[in-house]
Write an enzyme that holds these catalytic residues in place. Structure first.
Site, short mmCIF file in Angstrom:
data_model
loop_
_atom_site.label_atom_id
_atom_site.label_comp_id
_atom_site.label_asym_id
_atom_site.label_seq_id
_atom_site.Cartn_x
_atom_site.Cartn_y
_atom_site.Cartn_z
N GLY A 46 0.80 -1.22 0.00
CA GLY A 46 0.00 0.00 0.00
C GLY A 46 0.83 1.27 0.00
O GLY A 46 2.07 1.24 -0.14
N TYR A 87 -14.41 1.37 11.80
CA TYR A 87 -12.96 1.45 11.56
C TYR A 87 -12.26 2.00 12.80
O TYR A 87 -11.24 1.45 13.25
CB TYR A 87 -12.75 2.38 10.36
CG TYR A 87 -11.33 2.74 10.01
CD1 TYR A 87 -10.54 1.88 9.27
CD2 TYR A 87 -10.80 3.97 10.39
CE1 TYR A 87 -9.24 2.23 8.92
CE2 TYR A 87 -9.52 4.34 10.04
CZ TYR A 87 -8.73 3.47 9.30
OH TYR A 87 -7.46 3.82 8.95
N LYS A 143 -9.57 0.12 15.33
CA LYS A 143 -8.20 0.65 15.46
C LYS A 143 -7.86 0.94 16.92
O LYS A 143 -6.76 0.66 17.39
CB LYS A 143 -8.07 1.94 14.65
CG LYS A 143 -7.96 1.73 13.15
CD LYS A 143 -6.53 1.45 12.77
CE LYS A 143 -6.36 1.27 11.29
NZ LYS A 143 -5.09 0.65 10.93
N PRO A 159 -0.56 8.39 12.36
CA PRO A 159 -0.25 9.39 11.32
C PRO A 159 -1.46 10.25 11.00
O PRO A 159 -2.60 9.81 11.14
CB PRO A 159 0.11 8.55 10.09
CG PRO A 159 -0.01 7.12 10.49
CD PRO A 159 -0.76 7.05 11.77
N ASN A 183 -3.10 12.72 7.71
CA ASN A 183 -3.42 12.34 6.31
C ASN A 183 -2.15 12.05 5.52
O ASN A 183 -1.33 12.96 5.33
CB ASN A 183 -4.15 13.48 5.60
CG ASN A 183 -5.41 13.87 6.32
OD1 ASN A 183 -6.48 13.34 6.07
ND2 ASN A 183 -5.29 14.80 7.26
N VAL A 184 -2.03 10.83 5.02
CA VAL A 184 -0.83 10.43 4.29
C VAL A 184 -1.07 10.62 2.79
O VAL A 184 -2.18 10.42 2.30
CB VAL A 184 -0.50 8.94 4.53
CG1 VAL A 184 0.88 8.60 3.98
CG2 VAL A 184 -0.60 8.58 6.00
N HIS A 196 -8.66 9.55 -0.70
CA HIS A 196 -8.58 10.65 0.26
C HIS A 196 -8.43 11.97 -0.50
O HIS A 196 -8.24 11.98 -1.71
CB HIS A 196 -7.41 10.43 1.22
CG HIS A 196 -7.63 9.28 2.16
ND1 HIS A 196 -6.86 8.13 2.14
CD2 HIS A 196 -8.55 9.10 3.13
CE1 HIS A 196 -7.31 7.29 3.07
NE2 HIS A 196 -8.32 7.85 3.68
N ARG A 241 -5.92 20.98 7.23
CA ARG A 241 -5.48 19.60 7.42
C ARG A 241 -3.96 19.55 7.57
O ARG A 241 -3.24 20.37 7.01
CB ARG A 241 -5.87 18.72 6.22
CG ARG A 241 -7.38 18.54 6.02
CD ARG A 241 -8.03 17.68 7.10
NE ARG A 241 -9.47 17.51 6.88
CZ ARG A 241 -10.41 18.24 7.44
NH1 ARG A 241 -10.09 19.23 8.27
NH2 ARG A 241 -11.69 18.00 7.21
P1 NDP Z 1 -3.58 0.88 1.34
O1 NDP Z 1 -5.02 0.72 1.03
O2 NDP Z 1 -2.72 1.63 0.39
O3 NDP Z 1 -2.95 -0.56 1.59
C1 NDP Z 1 -3.61 -1.50 2.39
C2 NDP Z 1 -2.72 -2.70 2.53
O4 NDP Z 1 -3.36 -3.67 3.37
C3 NDP Z 1 -2.42 -3.39 1.20
O5 NDP Z 1 -1.08 -3.84 1.20
C4 NDP Z 1 -3.38 -4.58 1.22
O6 NDP Z 1 -2.90 -5.68 0.45
C5 NDP Z 1 -3.36 -4.92 2.70
N1 NDP Z 1 -4.54 -5.69 3.12
C6 NDP Z 1 -5.83 -5.26 3.15
N2 NDP Z 1 -6.64 -6.26 3.56
C7 NDP Z 1 -5.84 -7.34 3.80
C8 NDP Z 1 -6.06 -8.67 4.25
N3 NDP Z 1 -7.30 -9.12 4.55
N4 NDP Z 1 -5.00 -9.51 4.37
C9 NDP Z 1 -3.76 -9.09 4.07
N5 NDP Z 1 -3.47 -7.84 3.67
C10 NDP Z 1 -4.49 -6.97 3.52
O7 NDP Z 1 -3.51 1.53 2.80
P2 NDP Z 1 -2.48 2.61 3.37
O8 NDP Z 1 -1.09 2.28 2.99
O9 NDP Z 1 -3.04 3.96 3.10
O10 NDP Z 1 -2.68 2.35 4.94
C11 NDP Z 1 -1.77 1.58 5.70
C12 NDP Z 1 -2.09 1.78 7.17
O11 NDP Z 1 -2.01 3.17 7.48
C13 NDP Z 1 -3.50 1.33 7.55
O12 NDP Z 1 -3.45 0.65 8.78
C14 NDP Z 1 -4.27 2.64 7.67
O13 NDP Z 1 -5.32 2.53 8.60
C15 NDP Z 1 -3.19 3.58 8.16
N6 NDP Z 1 -3.42 5.00 7.89
C16 NDP Z 1 -3.54 5.47 6.60
C17 NDP Z 1 -3.74 6.82 6.37
C18 NDP Z 1 -3.89 7.38 4.99
O14 NDP Z 1 -4.09 8.61 4.86
N7 NDP Z 1 -3.77 6.59 3.93
C19 NDP Z 1 -3.83 7.77 7.48
C20 NDP Z 1 -3.64 7.19 8.77
C21 NDP Z 1 -3.45 5.85 8.95
P3 NDP Z 1 -3.24 -5.80 -1.15
O15 NDP Z 1 -2.49 -4.69 -1.85
O16 NDP Z 1 -2.75 -7.14 -1.54
O17 NDP Z 1 -4.73 -5.64 -1.25
#
Ligand code: NDP
Length: 319
Positions: A16, A141, A145, A168, A170-171, A184, A213
């Site tokens: 991700g 959610y 968390k 974190p 907003n990323v 987002h 933000r």
């Molecule tokens: P992404 O949606 O970009 O990535 C999510 C990741 O989780 C992917 O690698 C996905 O794998 C994996 N995943 C989802 N469901 C499963 C599952 N059932 N089993 C195994 N792997 C799974 O998310 P982000 O990188 O944005 O977020 C990462 C973390 O950061 C999260 O915990 C989120 O809550 C937190 N966060 C994010 C923010 C943001 O602004 N984006 C802000 C604050 C916190 P696959 O690619 O194979 O589907």
């Protein structure tokens, strides 16, 4: 001999936005004693304890950065409350329990500023996580968390582990979800700006543009995650964010995106669209006290790099 002391760091959710930030940070300044395994949902469905145990048995991690989550914007959170609650509860329970069973001492999990109480005082800080109900729109959610923080304390007190979490703001950055409906705010702005530049249409700023933000660039967040893994020893969470003085308005963010993409058309405002919460200011005082020398990438540079990545990877980007 050196191999036996090597740290094997399992990053769940490694494919991700945040996972890619950690990958870049690890590659930019590699430590000889660290090896990383970036897991995706293809490696294991972490909602399933047996698959999670099998992943741990295969990778044999010594440390875990736990990012995997069902993540989404407001629309997805409001319409799939059950999935957001259950999937995140299951994923978090499986990862922390499998880590404990595998004898792993340190797990760094990822919370989010949107889990804080809806009614609060500003700036928000780490002591306020459980101080009142979260906003109803994302309560599934948010509560899933929050329970990571509770679980961390339980494992630490009962079993002497060092499980912790980061919060974190907003990323944004390369490999974000640029979907116009579910993404987002920043990636959606980048995608809309790209479309308007291609079509020559006016660019519309939704609402007044005045909400504030704090944004964190995924590369900076990646570096901070590694600092937490190596040098932060508390069980309580730590907010990872730029300072309160670096909050930007949605209008400023849109203008920075438009300048980075080279949009020269008209910019108009649609004030019939809702603004959302005016601010969610978080304090990074704890981070500044413990890591005073950390330098964030200037916002304009980070936006330029993200826009350049989106343009170069338009065909394959998540959108
Ligand atoms: P992404 O949606 O970009 O990535 C999510 C990741 O989780 C992917 O690698 C996905 O794998 C994996 N995943 C989802 N469901 C499963 C599952 N059932 N089993 C195994 N792997 C799974 O998310 P982000 O990188 O944005 O977020 C990462 C973390 O950061 C999260 O915990 C989120 O809550 C937190 N966060 C994010 C923010 C943001 O602004 N984006 C802000 C604050 C916190 P696959 O690619 O194979 O589907």
């Amino acid at each position: 001999m050196a191999d036996t002391q090597k740290k094997m760091i399992l990053v769940t959710g490694g494919s991700g936005l945040v996972g890619h930030g950690i990958r870049l940070a690890a590659e930019a300044e590699p430590h000889e004693d660290e090896e990383f395994y970036f897991a995706t949902s293809k490696d294991a469905d972490l909602r399933d304890l047996e698959q999670t145990r099998a992943l741990f048995a295969k990778v044999k991690p010594t440390h875990v950065i736990h990012l995997a989550a069902r993540v989404g914007g407001l629309f997805a959170n409001m319409n799939y409350k059950v999935e957001f609650l259950r999937e995140n509860l299951l994923i978090n329970d499986c990862v922390l329990q499998a880590a404990h069973e595998a004898g792993i001492d340190k797990v760094v999990s990822c919370l989010s500023t949107c889990i804080f109480p809806d009614k609060t005082t500003y700036p928000i800080d780490e002591t306020m996580v459980h101080n009142g109900p979260p906003h109803r729109s994302n309560e599934g959610y948010a509560l899933a968390k929050r329970l990571i923080d509770t679980a961390n304390r339980c494992y630490n007190e009962q079993h002497g582990r060092h499980f912790t979490s980061v919060i974190p703001t907003n990323v944004f950055g390369p490999h974000d979800n640029y979907n116009l409906q579910n993404g987002h705010v920043l990636p959606a702005l980048i995608h809309r700006a790209y479309n308007c530049k291609q079509s020559g249409e006016d660019f519309v700023i939704w609402g007044t543009g005045s909400p504030l933000r704090q944004f964190i660039y995924s590369k900076d967040l990646g570096k901070l995650f590694l600092w937490v893994l190596r040098e932060y020893h508390e069980s309580d969470p730590i907010i990872l964010s730029v300072g309160e003085e670096d909050e930007v308005s949605i209008k400023q963010a849109a203008e920075t995106v438009l300048s980075a993409i080279g949009f020269e058309g008209n910019v108009v405002q649609d004030t019939t669209k809702a603004d959302g919460q005016f601010k969610k200011t978080a304090s990074n005082a704890k981070l500044c006290a413990l890591n005073p020398d950390f330098e964030f990438t200037p916002f304009e540079q980070a936006i330029q790099e993200s826009v350049d990545w989106f343009v170069a990877n338009y065909e394959t980007a998540r959108k």
